[in-house]
Design a protein around this motif. Structure first.
Motif, PDB file in Angstrom:
ATOM      1  N   GLN A 185       0.840  -1.197   0.000  1.00  0.00           N
ATOM      2  CA  GLN A 185       0.000   0.000   0.000  1.00  0.00           C
ATOM      3  C   GLN A 185       0.878   1.251   0.000  1.00  0.00           C
ATOM      4  O   GLN A 185       1.819   1.370   0.775  1.00  0.00           O
ATOM      5  CB  GLN A 185      -0.893   0.002   1.244  1.00  0.00           C
ATOM      6  N   ARG A 186       0.560   2.188  -0.879  1.00  0.00           N
ATOM      7  CA  ARG A 186       1.248   3.485  -0.913  1.00  0.00           C
ATOM      8  C   ARG A 186       0.193   4.582  -0.874  1.00  0.00           C
ATOM      9  O   ARG A 186      -0.752   4.566  -1.647  1.00  0.00           O
ATOM     10  CB  ARG A 186       2.106   3.627  -2.175  1.00  0.00           C
ATOM     11  N   ASP A 187       0.370   5.531   0.033  1.00  0.00           N
ATOM     12  CA  ASP A 187      -0.585   6.621   0.155  1.00  0.00           C
ATOM     13  C   ASP A 187       0.125   7.882   0.609  1.00  0.00           C
ATOM     14  O   ASP A 187       1.280   7.837   1.078  1.00  0.00           O
ATOM     15  CB  ASP A 187      -1.684   6.274   1.156  1.00  0.00           C
ATOM     16  N   SER A 188      -0.571   8.998   0.470  1.00  0.00           N
ATOM     17  CA  SER A 188      -0.015  10.268   0.934  1.00  0.00           C
ATOM     18  C   SER A 188      -1.148  11.204   1.327  1.00  0.00           C
ATOM     19  O   SER A 188      -2.275  11.072   0.839  1.00  0.00           O
ATOM     20  CB  SER A 188       0.862  10.912  -0.149  1.00  0.00           C
ATOM     21  N   ILE A 189      -0.857  12.117   2.214  1.00  0.00           N
ATOM     22  CA  ILE A 189      -1.794  13.167   2.587  1.00  0.00           C
ATOM     23  C   ILE A 189      -1.043  14.497   2.558  1.00  0.00           C
ATOM     24  O   ILE A 189       0.197  14.530   2.596  1.00  0.00           O
ATOM     25  CB  ILE A 189      -2.446  12.935   3.962  1.00  0.00           C
ATOM     26  N   TYR A 190      -1.798  15.583   2.509  1.00  0.00           N
ATOM     27  CA  TYR A 190      -1.198  16.876   2.189  1.00  0.00           C
ATOM     28  C   TYR A 190      -1.923  17.988   2.937  1.00  0.00           C
ATOM     29  O   TYR A 190      -3.148  17.965   3.090  1.00  0.00           O
ATOM     30  CB  TYR A 190      -1.314  17.087   0.671  1.00  0.00           C
ATOM     31  N   TRP A 191      -1.159  18.943   3.450  1.00  0.00           N
ATOM     32  CA  TRP A 191      -1.731  20.125   4.095  1.00  0.00           C
ATOM     33  C   TRP A 191      -1.082  21.376   3.507  1.00  0.00           C
ATOM     34  O   TRP A 191       0.043  21.332   3.005  1.00  0.00           O
ATOM     35  CB  TRP A 191      -1.443  20.151   5.597  1.00  0.00           C
ATOM     36  N   ASP A 192      -1.791  22.481   3.608  1.00  0.00           N
ATOM     37  CA  ASP A 192      -1.172  23.774   3.325  1.00  0.00           C
ATOM     38  C   ASP A 192      -1.847  24.835   4.187  1.00  0.00           C
ATOM     39  O   ASP A 192      -2.860  24.585   4.831  1.00  0.00           O
ATOM     40  CB  ASP A 192      -1.243  24.145   1.838  1.00  0.00           C
ATOM     41  N   ASN A 193      -1.235  26.012   4.236  1.00  0.00           N
ATOM     42  CA  ASN A 193      -1.804  27.105   5.023  1.00  0.00           C
ATOM     43  C   ASN A 193      -2.584  28.082   4.150  1.00  0.00           C
ATOM     44  O   ASN A 193      -2.883  29.191   4.565  1.00  0.00           O
ATOM     45  CB  ASN A 193      -0.709  27.845   5.794  1.00  0.00           C
ATOM     46  N   GLU A 194      -2.899  27.638   2.926  1.00  0.00           N
ATOM     47  CA  GLU A 194      -3.745  28.387   2.001  1.00  0.00           C
ATOM     48  C   GLU A 194      -3.242  29.803   1.734  1.00  0.00           C
ATOM     49  O   GLU A 194      -4.022  30.737   1.543  1.00  0.00           O
ATOM     50  CB  GLU A 194      -5.181  28.443   2.534  1.00  0.00           C
ATOM     51  N   GLY A 195      -1.929  29.975   1.745  1.00  0.00           N
ATOM     52  CA  GLY A 195      -1.365  31.281   1.429  1.00  0.00           C
ATOM     53  C   GLY A 195      -1.817  32.375   2.378  1.00  0.00           C
ATOM     54  O   GLY A 195      -2.138  33.476   1.953  1.00  0.00           O
ATOM     55  N   ARG A 196      -1.861  32.060   3.685  1.00  0.00           N
ATOM     56  CA  ARG A 196      -2.330  33.040   4.666  1.00  0.00           C
ATOM     57  C   ARG A 196      -1.429  34.279   4.655  1.00  0.00           C
ATOM     58  O   ARG A 196      -0.236  34.193   4.385  1.00  0.00           O
ATOM     59  CB  ARG A 196      -2.350  32.423   6.063  1.00  0.00           C
ATOM     60  N   PRO A 197      -1.964  35.451   4.939  1.00  0.00           N
ATOM     61  CA  PRO A 197      -1.145  36.665   4.948  1.00  0.00           C
ATOM     62  C   PRO A 197       0.005  36.556   5.941  1.00  0.00           C
ATOM     63  O   PRO A 197      -0.130  35.963   7.011  1.00  0.00           O
ATOM     64  CB  PRO A 197      -2.142  37.750   5.383  1.00  0.00           C
ATOM     65  N   GLN A 198       1.132  37.087   5.568  1.00  0.00           N
ATOM     66  CA  GLN A 198       2.310  37.025   6.427  1.00  0.00           C
ATOM     67  C   GLN A 198       2.097  37.898   7.663  1.00  0.00           C
ATOM     68  O   GLN A 198       1.531  38.983   7.605  1.00  0.00           O
ATOM     69  CB  GLN A 198       3.545  37.515   5.674  1.00  0.00           C
ATOM     70  N   SER A 199       2.494  37.385   8.820  1.00  0.00           N
ATOM     71  CA  SER A 199       2.397  38.150  10.058  1.00  0.00           C
ATOM     72  C   SER A 199       3.573  37.784  10.938  1.00  0.00           C
ATOM     73  O   SER A 199       4.449  37.008  10.553  1.00  0.00           O
ATOM     74  CB  SER A 199       1.076  37.833  10.775  1.00  0.00           C
TER      75      SER A 199
END
Length: 357
Positions: A185-199
């Motif tokens: 079995q090979r799988d992957s999952i993925y996250w991002d911060n949706e290009g949130r404004p820099q702070s």
């Protein structure tokens, strides 16, 4: 926000208008699909074990920023395999294919004097089966994982992603020591911060350990698709305009009265022009699928296909969208009819599709 690297079907509710005077509405079905591997129906109980060793690759975690890559190997998740087995056991239990699903409470490498990557011996298999009164052993034999964290600096914001990838080698043993299945079995999952404004605050993402745990949970939840039937959401279409009686049929569909709606469509099929015959046959096919008669559904879908082929591109004003729906639905129904016969052997008391209005 996390997203999963599998194909997810987006369900559109309500009518979809094409360039012609025809409109199409959608319904959602939960469709039972047969497993990729056939487990004999007489097998009623299984024990799931973690026979893997903790993974220790030389690039467990990568941090990529522009052209620079930093490798971190010091953060190991030694219970990745055990976490994966827990998730698989829970998923198998929830699917109720086996009467009983057990899990050996700890990794076997802690109690057996084996070597990494070594299959279970016949004696070990029988000992496990006798201890749990089970008929097959579902064994996780090898695991690997890796996370890749990437950052991109733009003028006004920082874009951050985390990609977790994993593999798991599964084997299903019977009492004779034979293997009913071997699957990588090979799988992957993925996250991002949706290009949130820099702070001044750092982007909030999961820790590396939590990321790997989420990967294990995800893989364990989906592994049973390999060996037991599973539910899949499908979008179905039906023609809701094109004849003055289609409005009546649409009201009956919304009331979940598919048999009466089919009678309306059959009247249009008998009395209408060829375009209306094709659309009505298509709708009748759906009514039979909803009611669980896949062979009759395929037969009516074939009538719709034949009419379309006889007339050529009879909905030329709308491109070929309507025709594509008709052809693809017929192919899917032929597959469903074959799958339904296969499923009857294993789950004869469970309908292989559920319609939720």
């Amino acid at each position: 926000m996390g997203s999963i690297k599998r194909t997810l079907m987006l369900l559109a509710l309500g009518p979809i208008a094409f360039y012609s005077c025809t409109s199409v509405s959608t319904v959602s079905l939960d469709v039972m699909r047969p497993a990729e591997v056939t487990i004999p129906p007489e097998i009623l109980s299984a024990v799931v074990v973690d026979n893997s060793y903790p993974y220790s690759g030389d690039s467990l975690h990568l941090f990529v920023s522009g052209a620079d890559t930093l490798i971190v190997d010091s953060i190991r998740v030694d219970d990745f395999g055990n976490r994966l087995v827990q998730a698989a056991t829970k998923s198998l239990h929830n699917r109720m294919f086996f009467d009983n699903v057990y899990m050996y409470p700890e990794p076997l490498y802690k109690v057996l004097n084996g070597k990494a990557g070594q299959s279970l011996s016949r004696e070990q298999i029988n000992e496990l089966l006798d201890s749990f009164n089970a008929q097959v052993v579902i064994s996780l034999e090898q695991v690997s994982y890796q996370t890749i964290t990437s950052t991109l600096q733009f003028e006004n914001f920082l874009y951050l992603t985390v990609d977790a990838q994993g593999s798991a080698l599964w084997k299903v043993y019977n009492r004779d020591g034979g293997m009913l299945d071997v699957f990588l079995q090979r799988d992957s999952i993925y996250w991002d911060n949706e290009g949130r404004p820099q702070s001044n605050e750092d982007p909030k993402m999961l820790s590396l350990r939590s990321t790997v745990y989420s990967l294990a949970d995800f893989m364990g939840d989906y592994y049973p698709d390999r060996i037991v039937p599973y539910w899949e959401k499908k979008n179905r279409y039906y023609f809701s305009s094109g004849h003055y009686l289609y409005g009546r049929a649409d009201d009956l569909v919304k009331a979940n009265n598919w048999e009466s709606a089919a009678r309306v469509w059959y009247y249009v099929f008998e009395e209408g022009n060829k375009k209306q015959k094709a659309m009505s046959a298509f709708n009748i096919a759906l009514s039979y699928e909803i009611r669980g008669d896949y062979e009759e559904a395929a037969a009516w879908a074939k009538k719709s296909v034949d009419i379309v082929k006889d007339r050529g591109h009879f909905l030329a004003a709308s491109g070929t969208m309507d025709e594509t729906i008709i052809f693809e639905y017929y192919d899917d129904l032929v597959t469903r009819a074959k799958e339904a016969k296969k499923l009857e052997v294993f789950v004869p008391l469970i309908p292989s599709s559920l319609y939720r209005p």
